[in-house]
Structure formats: C-alpha cells, structure tokens
Design an enzyme around this catalytic site. Sequence first.
Site, PDB file in Angstrom:
ATOM      1  N   GLU A   1       0.857  -1.195   0.000  1.00  0.00           N
ATOM      2  CA  GLU A   1       0.000   0.000   0.000  1.00  0.00           C
ATOM      3  C   GLU A   1       0.888   1.238   0.000  1.00  0.00           C
ATOM      4  O   GLU A   1       1.858   1.312   0.751  1.00  0.00           O
ATOM      5  CB  GLU A   1      -0.890   0.002   1.240  1.00  0.00           C
ATOM      6  CG  GLU A   1      -1.658   1.290   1.473  1.00  0.00           C
ATOM      7  CD  GLU A   1      -2.219   1.409   2.873  1.00  0.00           C
ATOM      8  OE1 GLU A   1      -2.371   2.547   3.350  1.00  0.00           O
ATOM      9  OE2 GLU A   1      -2.502   0.364   3.514  1.00  0.00           O
TER      10      GLU A   1
ATOM     11  N   THR B   1      -4.752   6.030   2.741  1.00  0.00           N
ATOM     12  CA  THR B   1      -5.216   7.337   3.205  1.00  0.00           C
ATOM     13  C   THR B   1      -6.136   7.986   2.173  1.00  0.00           C
ATOM     14  O   THR B   1      -6.047   9.182   1.885  1.00  0.00           O
ATOM     15  CB  THR B   1      -4.020   8.267   3.549  1.00  0.00           C
ATOM     16  OG1 THR B   1      -2.988   7.504   4.183  1.00  0.00           O
ATOM     17  CG2 THR B   1      -4.455   9.357   4.532  1.00  0.00           C
TER      18      THR B   1
ATOM     19  N   LYS C   1     -10.391  -2.500   8.313  1.00  0.00           N
ATOM     20  CA  LYS C   1      -9.087  -2.174   8.911  1.00  0.00           C
ATOM     21  C   LYS C   1      -9.306  -1.689  10.344  1.00  0.00           C
ATOM     22  O   LYS C   1      -9.998  -0.692  10.563  1.00  0.00           O
ATOM     23  CB  LYS C   1      -8.422  -1.090   8.057  1.00  0.00           C
ATOM     24  CG  LYS C   1      -7.284  -0.327   8.712  1.00  0.00           C
ATOM     25  CD  LYS C   1      -6.794   0.752   7.754  1.00  0.00           C
ATOM     26  CE  LYS C   1      -5.919   1.763   8.445  1.00  0.00           C
ATOM     27  NZ  LYS C   1      -5.369   2.759   7.489  1.00  0.00           N
TER      28      LYS C   1
END
Length: 204
Positions: free
Chosen positions: A47, A77, A137
């Site tokens: 990521e 993000t 998450k």
Amino acid sequence: MASVKPAVPFDELFAGVPVMAILRGMPVDKTLELAARAWDLGIECVEVPVQDEAAGQVLAAVVAAGAERGKPVGAGTVTSAERLGRAVAAGAAFTVAPGLDPDVVRAGVAAGLPHLPGVATPTDVQAARALGLTWLKAFPASVLGVDWFRAMRGPFPEVPLVATGGIDAGNAAAYLAAGARVVAVGSALEDPAQLPLLAGLLHR
C-alpha cells in the site's frame, strides 16, 4: 462511458498472506526498493498512501513495478474524492482509509476498487457492513490492543480484520493470534530488519 475493470476482492488479494507493507512518505526510489524487497520475500500486498500529488506519482511508479510482477498495489489514506482520483489515475488495485466515509465508499465502488476502511468500534463495524464492505481495517491497532480483536470475534466472527497502526515484527504474531487476519506494517519498515522478520509470519 468507459467500462470499469472488475475488482479483485480482498479475499483473493490477501489469500494466504497475512502481512501487508505500507510504504509511506518515502522518495520513489526508496519506495520501489522496499516494494521489490517485500515481493521477493513473499509479501504480496503493498500500500502506498496518497496524501498529496507527489505521493500519487510514487504510487503510480509502484503500481507499474507491481504490474510487471503481477502484484497488487493499493492506495492508502484515501479520505476524499480527490485522493480517490489519484488512486484511480495511478491504477491502484484497492483503496484504504483510516476511517469510514460512505461517500468515499460509494465512489470507490463506482470506480471498481475494493475499499478497506478504518474501524475502531462495533458501531463502525456495523456501519461498514451495512455499506456492503467485507474486510475492515482496525485502526489504530496498537491503541485498541489485542484484547479488542478477541472481543470483536464474539459478535463479528465473520468479519476479517486488518490490524494497522503500531504493528511491527515484535507484536504482529500476537495480533494474528488474537483474531486479525492480516497485519499491515508501516513506519516500522524504516528498520531494514523488519521485512525479513515479517516474512517469517508467512510460514507459520
């Protein structure tokens, strides 16, 4: 209208690989180096957060490198339509966020990208599931603690959780044992010893 490419579900992205590398805030050369090292060690998912345009360019470079190896690269993000646009433009395979924003979720679905939102409470989990999300998450994992993961297994045994935030090679196994399906490691990767140690979790 351009067709949306089929999304690869997280069940497939994370199949048999309980570690994801988060490569944040590094120059493109360093990011590419760490991504290649992760892939060489068997850590399939990488990521790259996209807080600004420069980070979007780094993501695009890692996506291109991953494509040569058949490795998925996600955008992290992703908290706004602008950041989602960066992820789509770079060719990300999935998006990740620190929290849950229904507008971002819907836009990601429309773009054909599976989304991994941050959750920290049972209410968050229920809200995410109501939006049709499967993998979630847990963030920040080090603040929530391993007991939070054990507690969530009671009401939500079917929800696969990715432990993120404060995870390193020293505590990753404890989170997996407590119920996390995947651990995501970010700032700890500044230590070059971390990736080989984390790769050891793949063979437990």
